[in-house]
Design an enzyme around this catalytic site. Structure first.
Site, short mmCIF file in Angstrom:
data_model
loop_
_atom_site.label_atom_id
_atom_site.label_comp_id
_atom_site.label_asym_id
_atom_site.label_seq_id
_atom_site.Cartn_x
_atom_site.Cartn_y
_atom_site.Cartn_z
CG ASN A 1 -0.49 -0.21 2.51
OD1 ASN A 1 0.52 -0.88 2.72
ND2 ASN A 1 -1.18 0.34 3.50
CG ASN B 1 -1.17 11.48 -1.97
OD1 ASN B 1 -1.69 12.52 -1.63
ND2 ASN B 1 -0.30 11.39 -2.96
CD GLU C 1 -5.37 -5.99 -0.79
OE1 GLU C 1 -4.70 -4.91 -0.70
OE2 GLU C 1 -6.23 -6.31 0.03
#
Length: 132
Positions: A43, A46, A56
């Protein structure tokens, strides 16, 4: 080393690479093609939260961007007491590229795992068949 152990190691190793300065919640993934090629995902957050990308989807987007379309297994790992579960957006991406029968291994801390399938994770998914 057995294949699934290798895939779990790839997903778990991705936890150390995750960019999670806001949630501090790393997730790792290992996507395996039918030809046996491995794509690691992690992952990436931001400061504008909506622009984050899950592990994923990172793995799927890397694979698809390289022309892959046939997948055989997905492993998702997190630092959770029980096996981690993919979010809804990731489940929909999985449904786009995988058969409902494709195996998914979910991994939590201390190696605890749960075996499931894409179809079990997202029953009644929205697919290309809905356009008929």
């Amino acid at each position: 080393m057995k294949a699934k152990e290798e895939w779990i190691n790839v997903a778990t190793e991705a936890l150390t690479k995750a960019y999670v300065p806001y949630s501090h919640f790393p997730v790792g993934a290992c996507l395996v093609t039918k030809a046996g090629k491995i794509y690691q995902g992690l992952n990436i957050e931001n400061a504008s939260y909506g622009l984050a990308n899950c592990a994923e989807r990172t793995a799927f987007f890397k694979a698809v961007s390289e022309g892959e379309r046939e997948f055989s297994h997905l492993v998702v790992a997190g630092h959770t007491p029980e096996p981690i579960s993919p979010c809804g957006a990731c489940r929909q991406v999985m449904a786009e590229f995988c058969s409902p029968e494709m195996p998914v291994t979910l991994v939590g801390d201390n190696g605890v795992t749960k075996e499931t399938t894409v179809g079990e994770l997202l029953p009644y998914s929205f697919t290309d068949k809905d356009f008929d």
